[in-house]
Design a protein around this motif. Structure first.
Motif, PDB file in Angstrom:
ATOM      1  N   LEU A 132       0.861  -1.332  -0.070  1.00  0.00           N
ATOM      2  CA  LEU A 132       0.160  -0.107  -0.123  1.00  0.00           C
ATOM      3  C   LEU A 132       0.790   1.256   0.114  1.00  0.00           C
ATOM      4  N   ILE A 133       1.859   1.273   0.659  1.00  0.00           N
ATOM      5  CA  ILE A 133       2.837   2.309   0.876  1.00  0.00           C
ATOM      6  C   ILE A 133       3.643   2.583  -0.422  1.00  0.00           C
ATOM      7  N   ASP A 134       3.989   1.517  -0.932  1.00  0.00           N
ATOM      8  CA  ASP A 134       4.641   1.663  -2.339  1.00  0.00           C
ATOM      9  C   ASP A 134       3.859   2.144  -3.463  1.00  0.00           C
ATOM     10  N   ARG A 135       2.675   1.868  -3.421  1.00  0.00           N
ATOM     11  CA  ARG A 135       1.512   2.098  -4.408  1.00  0.00           C
ATOM     12  C   ARG A 135       1.388   3.622  -4.303  1.00  0.00           C
ATOM     13  N   ALA A 136       1.293   4.075  -3.033  1.00  0.00           N
ATOM     14  CA  ALA A 136       1.201   5.589  -2.651  1.00  0.00           C
ATOM     15  C   ALA A 136       2.470   6.319  -3.207  1.00  0.00           C
ATOM     16  N   VAL A 137       3.422   5.822  -2.914  1.00  0.00           N
ATOM     17  CA  VAL A 137       4.576   6.510  -3.481  1.00  0.00           C
ATOM     18  C   VAL A 137       4.569   6.436  -4.998  1.00  0.00           C
ATOM     19  N   ALA A 138       4.246   5.523  -5.700  1.00  0.00           N
ATOM     20  CA  ALA A 138       4.422   5.378  -7.275  1.00  0.00           C
ATOM     21  C   ALA A 138       3.319   6.248  -7.628  1.00  0.00           C
ATOM     22  N   GLY A 139       2.215   6.622  -6.957  1.00  0.00           N
ATOM     23  CA  GLY A 139       1.284   7.598  -7.502  1.00  0.00           C
ATOM     24  C   GLY A 139       1.656   8.932  -7.408  1.00  0.00           C
ATOM     25  N   LEU A 140       2.442   9.147  -6.264  1.00  0.00           N
ATOM     26  CA  LEU A 140       2.849  10.593  -6.083  1.00  0.00           C
ATOM     27  C   LEU A 140       3.894  10.839  -7.057  1.00  0.00           C
ATOM     28  N   GLU A 141       4.867   9.872  -7.436  1.00  0.00           N
ATOM     29  CA  GLU A 141       6.060  10.252  -8.594  1.00  0.00           C
ATOM     30  C   GLU A 141       5.349   9.990  -9.665  1.00  0.00           C
ATOM     31  N   GLN A 142       4.452   9.524 -10.005  1.00  0.00           N
ATOM     32  CA  GLN A 142       3.849   9.556 -11.413  1.00  0.00           C
ATOM     33  C   GLN A 142       3.937  10.708 -12.358  1.00  0.00           C
ATOM     34  N   ASP A 143       3.473  12.040 -11.615  1.00  0.00           N
ATOM     35  CA  ASP A 143       3.656  13.305 -12.434  1.00  0.00           C
ATOM     36  C   ASP A 143       4.846  14.321 -12.178  1.00  0.00           C
ATOM     37  N   GLN A 144       5.547  13.821 -11.428  1.00  0.00           N
ATOM     38  CA  GLN A 144       6.712  14.509 -10.578  1.00  0.00           C
ATOM     39  C   GLN A 144       7.530  15.377 -11.893  1.00  0.00           C
ATOM     40  N   PRO A 145       7.808  14.628 -12.890  1.00  0.00           N
ATOM     41  CA  PRO A 145       8.651  15.314 -13.960  1.00  0.00           C
ATOM     42  C   PRO A 145       7.983  16.616 -14.461  1.00  0.00           C
TER      43      PRO A 145
END
Length: 443
Positions: A132-145
């Motif tokens: 669950l934590i990894d999935r939340a991190v991946a969601g936040l990183e998605q639009d970072q660029p």
């Protein structure tokens, strides 16, 4: 394309149990568009059943052109009568390995970081706390660029928050994970079952009108109606029948409801469902009265097989304890029931042993499974009258009952205590204005 036959709907369910021995249970493959490279990929669908999560649809997409893949779980079972809220205190790295079933409509919160994943923003998943934590991190990183190019200040703050989420996995400090699911179809593993999980709290709640609308079980223009007094009077004089779906095979079934006066106790509502298609039977009890001023703790010393025939009314707010087995079951684990002591013990065995999704099948751990099998054997010995134990019903709402076979005389094997609820118990019952005191024995 396969067609669901009438026999599948009304007889054998199209949702199969996961089994390595069933070679005929193969996923359905569908050619579909890849949303990453916009070329054709493959979606695989599997209709199956997981205990506690009911029927589910597992979908897996893969694209051979760009190697993009995605896996989702959707609930295909019925929405439960009440919502469920799991509160887990993560105290060690072992807690990160707890398996979690998270429905699409569930809200996930980490209060220490003031972090929340709203409902319907992620697909349903079968994962772990770490997942669950990894999935939340991946969601936040998605639009970072894109953020770093348009708004570097916001992007830097999100990077700092992502780092806080990642540090949670080191478990240097205790933190809390809350999963609140109005559909009642989410689940968090108890790794010490059948013992009480001190780190996990489970509570049930009634859905709000807004939550019913979000789940699609109430129309937007349907106002909340108060029960008519004539309807309540009719319930006292006859058995009401209404159409429902079977919780096991989802076939049409009928539920009977009746108001019953229990001698030497109070009025309760008994609801029973029988399914003609699969033979599944359930019964549930709701208290017909208000919450009592004092909680009730009933202790029975089981000394004879005849004790198994005693009538038991266990409300949905009642916990169960067997000290000799070091066993404690919270109020939310088993719903309200009106049965015999033998029937209640068999229901507990089914819940803890037979229907535990994380200790049977391919996910079972040998040592844990052995402990549960031994626990089931101990319950069987109690039912057979081979083991003498104390059986405790602890109901802070005061709406549970255990038959006194010596009535109106006192029962030498049973004690009944009345006590003032604690602040935490008042919180669970929505009664926050009550005082906190110790036990007060009934005269």
């Amino acid at each position: 394309m396969s067609v669901i036959s009438e026999e599948s709907v009304r007889g054998e369910s199209v949702f199969k149990d996961i089994s390595a021995d069933d070679e005929d249970s193969q996923p359905t493959e569908i050619e579909s568009l890849c949303m990453n490279c916009y070329q054709n990929g493959t979606t695989r669908l599997l209709l199956t059943k997981i205990p506690f999560f009911k029927e589910i649809i597992v979908s897996s997409f893969s694209c051979d052109n760009c190697d993009w893949a995605n896996t989702e779980i959707q609930s295909a079972g019925r929405i439960q009568d009440q919502g469920v809220c799991y509160t887990l205190k993560v105290q060690s790295k072992q807690d990160l390995n707890r398996e979690v079933v998270k429905a699409e409509c569930a809200t996930t919160r980490i209060p220490e970081l003031d972090f929340e994943i709203p409902p319907f923003t992620q697909k349903g998943s079968l994962s772990t706390v770490e997942g669950l934590i990894d999935r939340a991190v991946a969601g936040l990183e998605q639009d970072q660029p894109a953020r770093k190019a348009t708004d570097p200040e916001v992007a830097n703050k999100i990077d700092e928050f992502i780092e806080k989420l990642r540090k949670l996995k080191d478990v240097e400090d205790e933190f809390t994970v809350v999963i609140e699911d109005p559909s009642g179809n989410s689940f968090v593993e108890n790794p010490v079952a059948p013992l009480k999980d001190e780190a996990l709290t489970v509570s049930r709640f009634e859905r709000t009108v807004q939550q019913d609308m979000q789940l699609g079980i109430r129309a937007d223009d349907d106002p909340e109606k108060e029960p008519d007094s004539n309807t309540v009077e009719a319930m006292r004089n006859e058995v009401l029948v209404f159409n429902t779906n079977c919780p096991e095979c989802n076939a049409p079934a009928s539920t009977n409801m009746k108001l019953v006066q229990i001698p030497h106790f109070k009025e309760v509502v008994i609801m029973a469902t029988n399914c003609d298609s699969c033979g599944h039977r359930t019964n549930e009890v709701k208290s017909g009265g208000a919450t009592e001023e004092l909680g009730t703790k009933i202790t029975l010393r089981i000394t004879d097989p005849s004790d198994m025939t005693r009538d038991v009314l266990k409300s949905e707010t009642c916990g169960i304890c067997i000290p000799e087995l070091e066993f404690e079951l919270g109020m939310a684990a088993v719903g309200g029931k009106f049965t015999t002591l033998e029937g209640l013990l068999k229901d507990i065995k089914d819940l803890i042993v037979a229907k535990n999704p994380f200790v049977t099948g391919d996910s079972g751990v040998t040592t844990r499974l052995q402990k549960l099998v031994e626990f089931g054997e101990k319950l069987d010995k109690i039912v057979a009258g081979e083991t003498s134990v104390h059986f405790i019903l602890d109901d802070p709402a005061g709406n549970s009952y255990l038959q006194n076979v010596y009535a109106p005389d006192p029962d030498p094997e049973m004690t009944v205590e009345k006590y003032t609820r604690s602040f935490e118990q008042n919180e669970d019952l929505g009664l926050n204005d009550m005082k906190t005191e110790g036990y007060q024995e009934e005269n």
